[in-house]
Design an enzyme around this catalytic site. Structure first.
Site, PDB file in Angstrom:
ATOM      1  N   HIS A   1      -9.071 -60.151  11.186  1.00 17.80           N
ATOM      2  CA  HIS A   1      -9.479 -60.752  12.460  1.00 17.80           C
ATOM      3  C   HIS A   1      -9.858 -59.715  13.516  1.00 17.80           C
ATOM      4  O   HIS A   1     -10.458 -60.068  14.530  1.00 17.80           O
ATOM      5  CB  HIS A   1      -8.367 -61.657  12.989  1.00 17.80           C
ATOM      6  CG  HIS A   1      -8.164 -62.887  12.159  1.00 17.80           C
ATOM      7  ND1 HIS A   1      -9.108 -63.869  12.038  1.00 17.80           N
ATOM      8  CD2 HIS A   1      -7.117 -63.279  11.383  1.00 17.80           C
ATOM      9  CE1 HIS A   1      -8.665 -64.821  11.237  1.00 17.80           C
ATOM     10  NE2 HIS A   1      -7.458 -64.486  10.815  1.00 17.80           N
TER      11      HIS A   1
ATOM     12  N   ASP B   1      -3.236 -71.056  10.066  1.00 17.63           N
ATOM     13  CA  ASP B   1      -4.142 -71.543   9.032  1.00 17.63           C
ATOM     14  C   ASP B   1      -3.527 -72.703   8.262  1.00 17.63           C
ATOM     15  O   ASP B   1      -4.238 -73.615   7.814  1.00 17.63           O
ATOM     16  CB  ASP B   1      -4.525 -70.411   8.079  1.00 17.63           C
ATOM     17  CG  ASP B   1      -5.587 -69.495   8.672  1.00 17.63           C
ATOM     18  OD1 ASP B   1      -6.656 -69.994   9.035  1.00 17.63           O
ATOM     19  OD2 ASP B   1      -5.329 -68.283   8.776  1.00 17.63           O
TER      20      ASP B   1
ATOM     21  N   GLU C   1      -1.303 -69.429   3.367  1.00 17.34           N
ATOM     22  CA  GLU C   1      -1.688 -70.014   4.653  1.00 17.34           C
ATOM     23  C   GLU C   1      -2.526 -71.277   4.488  1.00 17.34           C
ATOM     24  O   GLU C   1      -3.393 -71.569   5.313  1.00 17.34           O
ATOM     25  CB  GLU C   1      -2.436 -68.977   5.492  1.00 17.34           C
ATOM     26  CG  GLU C   1      -3.421 -68.131   4.706  1.00 17.34           C
ATOM     27  CD  GLU C   1      -3.930 -66.946   5.485  1.00 17.34           C
ATOM     28  OE1 GLU C   1      -3.793 -66.897   6.711  1.00 17.34           O
ATOM     29  OE2 GLU C   1      -4.509 -66.038   4.846  1.00 17.34           O
TER      30      GLU C   1
END
Length: 346
Positions: free
Chosen positions: A112, A242, A216
């Protein structure tokens, strides 16, 4: 004479040069003829002041030049609960500050965060200078990304979106050399082996590398017991955001159904005993709660989040003070407050 010396060095074998230049310990990276490294010292402070980081468990002031900090895997085996931070800014300065602050580990986040391998390397340099364990989070689970990340020599590697045991087995294979895996070999020249100087690298890299698989998704949570028991998976990293998104609750990670799924997945990992639990602190799920539920690795913050919160609060405080002064100025102008009673206060 110079040319004859060059000839003798160039014709000598690498092992011979190593024996002549380095100490008898085959894993040593300190030349036998080098000068002693000066020990880092804190600046002298006033008697009533104490260094902010004097109690940090791996502060550079407390670590000698010959001391090798314990690996993350050995600390987990000793039953420690480790506290860490995620780094998304790819700032070596922020990474260095995080290390001096006393975090047990720092995750350099290539999933990310904006940076890649070349951006991550300076952060690893900064963390190494503070004896802080670095973990690299990959943008995707693939052999190519794992190879480049592992060659940098992190203590841990984190694979995202592992939904089933087959994906977990592939992730582990990316970390091992043939015939046990498919990792490409350049161990004689990469940073992971101290650029080939650490001749014992191939003998101990598996036992020192922490392999983390992120679970996730709802699918992954259902198969987490199989994932956590895959040979080579050391730690399961839960991904509550997630997970909530995969269940249809993107805006509500604290939803009752998400909590139930998360708790069930946690219990399955702990019951299986094949891997440690790692997780993120959430507004509705603090570090103390995670630890009580059996987590041995807890990430409490991200560098961007810390700076964002501090910046927003700093601006808010300024505006509150400014508004208070305007009101005070208006009252003074109207003769309600004597001038000598006006003051600026933090």
């Amino acid at each position: 004479m110079a040319s004859s010396l060059f000839h003798s060095l160039s014709s000598a074998s690498l092992p011979t040069l190593r024996k002549s230049l380095y100490a008898s310990n085959p894993n040593s990276i300190t030349p036998s003829f080098s000068f002693p490294r000066p020990q880092p010292q804190f600046l002298t402070l006033a008697p009533n002041l104490k260094p902010l980081v004097s109690s940090a468990p791996h502060s550079t002031a407390a670590v000698s030049a010959t001391h090798t900090p314990q690996s993350l895997k050995s600390r987990l085996k000793n039953g420690e609960t480790l506290y860490g931070i995620f780094l998304l800014t790819f700032s070596p300065t922020i990474a260095e500050i995080a290390g001096h602050a006393g975090y047990d580990f720092a995750v350099v986040d290539m999933e990310h965060g904006h940076g890649g391998i070349s951006d991550a390397l300076p952060c690893l340099h900064a963390l190494a200078a503070t004896n802080t364990a670095a973990i690299l989070r990959l943008p995707e689970s693939s052999a190519a990304w794992a190879k480049k990340a592992l060659d940098l020599g992190p203590q841990g590697i984190m694979f995202p979106m592992i939904d089933n045991p087959k994906a977990a087995k592939k992730a582990v294979s990316y970390c091992r050399f043939p015939p046990r895996g498919v990792r490409g070999s350049a161990h004689t020249i990469v940073r992971a082996s101290n650029y080939g100087i650490n001749e014992g690298y191939l003998s101990n890299y598996e036992e020192e590398l922490l392999i983390m698989c992120q679970v996730e998704s709802e699918e992954g949570a259902k198969k987490i017991d199989e994932i956590s028991n895959v040979d080579g998976v050391d730690c399961v990293q839960m991904g509550p955001l997630d997970l909530s998104a995969s269940m249809g609750y993107l805006w509500d990670p604290g939803h009752k159904k998400v909590k139930e799924t998360l708790r069930g997945a946690e219990k399955a990992v702990l019951k299986g005993g094949g891997a440690y639990l790692s997780g993120f602190v959430m507004p509705h799920d603090g570090a103390a709660e995670l630890r009580k539920r059996g987590y041995h690795m807890v990430a409490g913050a991200a560098d961007i989040g810390l700076f964002r919160n501090a910046a927003v609060e700093d601006v808010r405080k300024f505006k509150v003070r400014l508004e208070a002064e305007k009101e005070s100025d208006e009252e003074e102008k109207n003769g309600k407050v004597p001038a000598e009673e006006k003051y600026w206060s933090e």
